[in-house]
Design an enzyme around this catalytic site. Sequence first.
Site, PDB file in Angstrom:
ATOM      1  CG  HIS A  41     -10.022  -2.243  -0.299  1.00  0.00           C
ATOM      2  ND1 HIS A  41      -8.776  -1.687  -0.127  1.00  0.00           N
ATOM      3  CD2 HIS A  41      -9.846  -3.307  -1.144  1.00  0.00           C
ATOM      4  CE1 HIS A  41      -7.879  -2.372  -0.817  1.00  0.00           C
ATOM      5  NE2 HIS A  41      -8.511  -3.360  -1.451  1.00  0.00           N
ATOM      6  CG  HIS A  86      -8.651  -5.077  -6.970  1.00  0.00           C
ATOM      7  ND1 HIS A  86      -9.079  -3.835  -6.565  1.00  0.00           N
ATOM      8  CD2 HIS A  86      -8.209  -5.698  -5.841  1.00  0.00           C
ATOM      9  CE1 HIS A  86      -8.906  -3.706  -5.265  1.00  0.00           C
ATOM     10  NE2 HIS A  86      -8.381  -4.825  -4.791  1.00  0.00           N
ATOM     11  CD  GLU A 100      -8.657 -14.837  -4.882  1.00  0.00           C
ATOM     12  OE1 GLU A 100      -8.177 -15.646  -4.073  1.00  0.00           O
ATOM     13  OE2 GLU A 100      -8.514 -14.936  -6.118  1.00  0.00           O
ATOM     14  CG  ASP A 101     -12.428 -11.386  -2.045  1.00  0.00           C
ATOM     15  OD1 ASP A 101     -11.847 -12.471  -1.895  1.00  0.00           O
ATOM     16  OD2 ASP A 101     -11.893 -10.289  -1.817  1.00  0.00           O
ATOM     17  CG  ASP A 129      -5.260  -4.218  -3.417  1.00  0.00           C
ATOM     18  OD1 ASP A 129      -6.261  -4.058  -2.699  1.00  0.00           O
ATOM     19  OD2 ASP A 129      -4.539  -5.238  -3.377  1.00  0.00           O
ATOM     20  CG  ASP A 189      19.591  12.704   2.799  1.00  0.00           C
ATOM     21  OD1 ASP A 189      20.042  12.305   3.898  1.00  0.00           O
ATOM     22  OD2 ASP A 189      19.297  11.946   1.861  1.00  0.00           O
TER      23      ASP A 189
END
Length: 559
Positions: free
Chosen positions: A40, A64, A68-69, A130, A251
Amino acid sequence: MTVKELVQTQPRSIIAKAYEFARRAHAGQKRKNGEAYFSHLVAAANNVLAWNLDEQSVAAALLHDTVEDTATTLDDIKREFGDEVAFLVDGVTKIGRIKYRGVEGQVENLRKMLLALSQDIRVVLVKLADRLHNMQTLQYVPREKQKRIALETMEIYAPLAYRLGMQDLAGTLEDLAFPYVYPKEHEWLVSEAKMAYEKRRTFLEKVAPVIRAELAKEKIMPIEIGARAKHYLSLYKKLLRHDMDLSKIYDLVAMRIIVHSIEECYGALGIVHKLWPPLPGRIKDYIAMPKPNGYRSLHTTVFCEGTPLEVQIRTEEMHHENEYGIAAHLLFKHSVDSLSKQKAVQSAKEFAWIEQLRNWQKDFSSEDDFLQSFKIDFLKDRIFAISPKGEVIDLPYGATPVDFAYHIHSEIGNSCAGARVNGKIVALDYQLHSGDIVEIVTQKNKRPSESWLDFVKTSMAKSHIRSSMKTSQSLASLRKSPTHTEFKIVADARVGLLKDISTIISRSHIHMASVNVHQNGKFSVLKIVCELLGKDKAEKIALKIKAVKDVKELSSSQK
């Protein structure tokens, strides 16, 4: 070039270092689909790389989720990669904590996101990269989370991408969210539009050689003549405004002509109009007057072989900018001449709305006001009206001349006595459209009418009107009293629908003055005019009608 290829060719780069750091930090972690979590991060970084951002941004995309993880701290990132990458990772981490559910409790997180946006636009670009990959793999997320994530994408991230000029990304995010937020509507639209899309594409393939041959006669050799299909959610929103009638959408698939220069843009427009007559009022020059988010192109709708056809004409540079928005303006490359963060901020300030965000947040005393204004002023569909001097004014869909007047200046709004749109006098509650030229007629000593609050859309206009009302004792006598309440309902067509709705109204002891039902395929559009209702009662009735089976959209207004 992909991130993996870049790592192989530049093993000493900061991107290669971040790649290896993230791979080790997330070792053993799996996504819901069973893939390594690291995949990811690489996908998000590939998106950032495709947008030509600098190596610090690509590194931040790879890193990123580490704070956090994993056991990694922000100090670890700062020590290994420097203050700039740490700043970007911290900003993305803060935004990532937003779990928007359409409720007021998210205001403080929204403020953090806006501050991050105004300090360094790359923070939001990394977050959008992300979010794009997360939406592309949303089918693997537990069902109870899917709708919440999709709703957050539709209401927060897709509109932000659009406001940054990233047209294609905004449409892609909306389309990825659409089947999770409105599954039945998505299923219907895909089945109904599939044949119409194919029919239009076949028609364009037939017409394209005709245009190419005519352009060649004038020595214009286009880089590309192709088709641009309207995104599904954008199409659905437009159908709601056109009684769900696909034949009214010109359109659905537009022809796109990409040429070498601005001169060739206008030359090609003339050739298209020589081949087929343009529909009145359907020529849009976004080259001379670009949209506030930077979009540039010529648009025209012509009557071609009995069929309305939208044609978009632009240069290759315009096409690149229209696809990548502000990312195209930052001009980041993966080399020693990468721009500094300070220059990135300066480039971002070309987008005036970003520059206003910090001060704008301070104008609201309550969280409710802030969130409501954020939704209306920054996340709602936009229209672009034009002042007599040629200034493009960015307003929410449904805005009126009074909203326009207050956007110019508070005193012009307060003294607004009338308006001309495209040279014709219109009512002050007239809903403006993109491309309208608006002239405000002012009157000395004129004060706002309280009735304006019934139709203005922007928080700026409402705030100034209420402020003026507090200092004027005569406003009550100026109020225009409505005479009835009207409900407009869009619902799946079925037997007994009108009976179910009218029963709710009659049981509430409300007199119905008139009922109008328009059938369009699988949809019914109902307009029910009742006696004048108070705001609370109208809202209660509206909630009951919304609960009726198959009702899709409902709006009420006083007339």
